[in-house]
Design a protein around this motif. Structure first.
Motif, PDB file in Angstrom:
ATOM      1  N   ALA A 164      50.867  65.376 -16.509  1.00  0.00           N
ATOM      2  CA  ALA A 164      50.369  64.138 -16.883  1.00  0.00           C
ATOM      3  C   ALA A 164      49.787  63.280 -15.942  1.00  0.00           C
ATOM      4  O   ALA A 164      50.302  63.480 -14.768  1.00  0.00           O
ATOM      5  N   ASP A 165      48.787  62.320 -16.222  1.00  0.00           N
ATOM      6  CA  ASP A 165      48.423  61.603 -15.190  1.00  0.00           C
ATOM      7  C   ASP A 165      48.606  60.165 -15.566  1.00  0.00           C
ATOM      8  O   ASP A 165      48.821  59.635 -16.679  1.00  0.00           O
ATOM      9  N   ALA A 166      48.122  59.158 -14.775  1.00  0.00           N
ATOM     10  CA  ALA A 166      48.057  57.673 -14.905  1.00  0.00           C
ATOM     11  C   ALA A 166      47.168  57.364 -15.934  1.00  0.00           C
ATOM     12  O   ALA A 166      47.066  56.197 -16.121  1.00  0.00           O
ATOM     13  N   GLN A 167      46.128  57.973 -16.178  1.00  0.00           N
ATOM     14  CA  GLN A 167      45.030  57.702 -17.015  1.00  0.00           C
ATOM     15  C   GLN A 167      45.040  58.339 -18.316  1.00  0.00           C
ATOM     16  O   GLN A 167      44.246  57.812 -19.227  1.00  0.00           O
ATOM     17  N   GLY A 168      46.188  58.856 -18.871  1.00  0.00           N
ATOM     18  CA  GLY A 168      46.272  59.531 -20.410  1.00  0.00           C
ATOM     19  C   GLY A 168      45.904  60.936 -20.515  1.00  0.00           C
ATOM     20  O   GLY A 168      45.987  61.426 -21.445  1.00  0.00           O
ATOM     21  N   ASN A 169      45.848  61.698 -19.509  1.00  0.00           N
ATOM     22  CA  ASN A 169      45.555  63.088 -19.685  1.00  0.00           C
ATOM     23  C   ASN A 169      46.883  63.994 -19.608  1.00  0.00           C
ATOM     24  O   ASN A 169      47.534  63.385 -18.637  1.00  0.00           O
ATOM     25  N   ALA A 170      47.168  64.732 -20.351  1.00  0.00           N
ATOM     26  CA  ALA A 170      48.167  65.392 -20.343  1.00  0.00           C
ATOM     27  C   ALA A 170      48.340  66.703 -21.100  1.00  0.00           C
ATOM     28  O   ALA A 170      47.569  66.916 -21.789  1.00  0.00           O
ATOM     29  N   TRP A 171      49.115  67.722 -20.561  1.00  0.00           N
ATOM     30  CA  TRP A 171      49.314  68.990 -21.491  1.00  0.00           C
ATOM     31  C   TRP A 171      50.970  69.439 -21.323  1.00  0.00           C
ATOM     32  O   TRP A 171      51.332  69.564 -20.236  1.00  0.00           O
ATOM     33  N   ILE A 172      51.464  69.243 -22.432  1.00  0.00           N
ATOM     34  CA  ILE A 172      52.832  69.767 -22.842  1.00  0.00           C
ATOM     35  C   ILE A 172      53.109  70.441 -23.761  1.00  0.00           C
ATOM     36  O   ILE A 172      52.646  70.132 -25.023  1.00  0.00           O
ATOM     37  N   ASN A 173      53.611  71.672 -23.567  1.00  0.00           N
ATOM     38  CA  ASN A 173      53.866  72.556 -24.905  1.00  0.00           C
ATOM     39  C   ASN A 173      55.253  73.069 -24.905  1.00  0.00           C
ATOM     40  O   ASN A 173      55.420  74.110 -24.451  1.00  0.00           O
ATOM     41  N   GLU A 174      56.013  72.254 -25.592  1.00  0.00           N
ATOM     42  CA  GLU A 174      57.443  72.298 -25.295  1.00  0.00           C
ATOM     43  C   GLU A 174      58.037  72.070 -27.060  1.00  0.00           C
ATOM     44  O   GLU A 174      58.372  71.093 -27.253  1.00  0.00           O
ATOM     45  N   PRO A 175      57.846  73.025 -28.032  1.00  0.00           N
ATOM     46  CA  PRO A 175      58.272  72.659 -29.453  1.00  0.00           C
ATOM     47  C   PRO A 175      59.371  71.865 -29.492  1.00  0.00           C
ATOM     48  O   PRO A 175      60.336  72.200 -28.768  1.00  0.00           O
ATOM     49  N   PRO A 176      59.285  70.965 -30.373  1.00  0.00           N
ATOM     50  CA  PRO A 176      58.408  70.379 -31.326  1.00  0.00           C
ATOM     51  C   PRO A 176      57.322  69.541 -30.681  1.00  0.00           C
ATOM     52  O   PRO A 176      56.236  69.023 -31.283  1.00  0.00           O
ATOM     53  N   VAL A 177      57.244  69.433 -29.158  1.00  0.00           N
ATOM     54  CA  VAL A 177      56.234  68.650 -28.798  1.00  0.00           C
ATOM     55  C   VAL A 177      55.059  69.432 -28.152  1.00  0.00           C
ATOM     56  O   VAL A 177      55.213  70.438 -27.731  1.00  0.00           O
ATOM     57  N   PHE A 178      53.769  69.017 -28.842  1.00  0.00           N
ATOM     58  CA  PHE A 178      52.413  69.610 -28.161  1.00  0.00           C
ATOM     59  C   PHE A 178      51.434  68.420 -27.929  1.00  0.00           C
ATOM     60  O   PHE A 178      51.157  67.743 -28.902  1.00  0.00           O
ATOM     61  N   ILE A 179      51.136  68.220 -26.670  1.00  0.00           N
ATOM     62  CA  ILE A 179      50.136  67.365 -26.296  1.00  0.00           C
ATOM     63  C   ILE A 179      49.083  68.078 -25.530  1.00  0.00           C
ATOM     64  O   ILE A 179      49.408  68.742 -24.470  1.00  0.00           O
ATOM     65  N   TRP A 180      47.857  67.666 -25.796  1.00  0.00           N
ATOM     66  CA  TRP A 180      46.737  68.296 -24.890  1.00  0.00           C
ATOM     67  C   TRP A 180      45.760  67.040 -25.048  1.00  0.00           C
ATOM     68  O   TRP A 180      44.982  67.001 -26.049  1.00  0.00           O
ATOM     69  N   ALA A 181      45.541  66.136 -24.055  1.00  0.00           N
ATOM     70  CA  ALA A 181      44.718  65.046 -23.895  1.00  0.00           C
ATOM     71  C   ALA A 181      44.121  65.108 -22.874  1.00  0.00           C
ATOM     72  O   ALA A 181      44.668  65.359 -21.552  1.00  0.00           O
TER      73      ALA A 181
END
Length: 353
Positions: A113-130
């Motif tokens: 995750a960065d301070a600009q809002g980019n992120a990748w987390i894949n840990e069900p039930p969470v999936f974020i790809w920004a």
């Protein structure tokens, strides 16, 4: 839950603490629950910079945070090695992670995750790809802690390679590190204050938390010290030219990829790094090296230390430097080789007294 600040002394500057808070705020804005964030204690061994509980609803997981002010291909290898030392789930936090670097981290399975809002987390039930969020302005330069500026890095390198120097007179340490006496004095004081040097009374002093210090040194070397050494870059028509060079006669030491190849038999070198004790002339007269047109495959760097490293490879630079060179390439094969060097050759440098 905001990060408690009672352990703030673990950071060289408030900027790094603020960075973690800003990146976690972006994750909150995406709908994640963030709680129970704890900073690493001052002077601890190779612990994460912080631990945080992330998730959604009741599905919460603890992550070890490795915070980087500036994450680049050059310090990605060192960051991955630092992550490998942590147990459980891991999260890289940075000021800004470019789209290519984000894709690479995702490919490696590294949450970020960065301070600009980019992120990748894949840990069900969470999936974020920004990805693709850029800073409105160029990220401000954060001041590097004094210990990890050139004079501090030279002194720390000497202390890690020759642990007995920690109990030597300051003048001897300064000579070994090729720094001024005043520099050696403030480095030792800062190392005491940050928990890396322990006074043992009549038994003198000892260097502690060496693993953490080694990782921080390897991370900082390519950005803070190496450019100040004024490396010279060339192209060699024959990539294996260094195998035919009389290194002793040229007063040169192998670093980087050729050193990694000889030490581990795990790498086919694409770039040659040499550390020179006596300038360019001995190498230039013994090899065909051309000015680079676009890309180079040879770098020649002055030796920046003044001590004999006692090991069985007199024509190879100290393994800590080879390790840092390999990590700085950002190349997967080189990072694998650096890990082997860590396992096979660096244990004696990081073993606690």
């Amino acid at each position: 839950m905001p990060i408690a600040r009672e352990n703030m002394a673990v950071y060289a500057a408030l900027d790094e603490l603020t960075l973690i808070e800003r990146a976690l705020a972006q994750l909150r804005a995406m709908g994640l629950t963030v709680g129970d964030t704890k900073l690493a204690g001052r002077g601890q061994a190779r612990n994460a910079d912080a631990h945080v509980r992330l998730g959604y609803g009741k599905a919460m997981h603890e992550y070890a945070i490795e915070a980087k002010k500036h994450l680049t291909p050059a310090n990605l290898g060192a960051t991955l090695q630092q992550l490998a030392a942590h147990e459980g789930k891991k999260l890289v936090i940075a000021e800004y992670i470019t789209a290519p670097l984000a894709a690479r981290l995702r490919g490696l399975g590294v949450a970020f995750a960065d301070a600009q809002g980019n992120a990748w987390i894949n840990e069900p039930p969470v999936f974020i790809w920004a990805v693709g969020h850029k800073p409105e302005a160029k990220p401000r330069t954060m001041r590097t802690a004094r210990l990890f500026q050139p004079g501090g890095l030279k002194t720390i390198f000497a202390l890690l390679c020759v642990p007995g120097l920690v109990d030597a007179p300051l003048r001897k340490l300064a000579e070994a590190a090729t720094v001024a006496l005043g520099t050696a004095a403030w480095v030792m004081e800062d190392l005491r204050n940050q928990g890396y040097v322990r006074d043992l009374g009549k038994r003198g002093r000892t260097l502690v938390n060496r693993r953490k210090l080694m990782n921080l040194w390897a991370d900082a070397y390519p950005h803070q010290l190496k450019p100040k050494l004024a490396p010279r870059y060339f192209t060699a028509p024959n990539p294996a030219w260094w195998r035919h060079l009389d290194l002793a006669k040229a007063d040169a030491l192998l670093g980087g990829e050729p050193a990694g190849a000889l030490l581990t038999k795990h790498l086919k070198p694409a770039q040659t790094t040499l550390y020179l004790r006596n300038g360019l002339a001995p190498v230039m007269t013994a090899a065909i090296l051309l000015p680079p047109e676009r890309e180079h495959n040879v770098e020649l760097i002055p030796v920046f230390w003044n001590f004999d490293f006692a090991w069985k490879y007199p024509t190879i630079a100290p393994p800590l430097l080879v390790y840092a060179d390999l990590l700085a390439t950002g190349d997967d094969r080189c990072i694998e080789t650096a890990k082997l060097i860590d396992e096979q050759y660096l244990a004696q440098l990081t073993r606690e007294a």
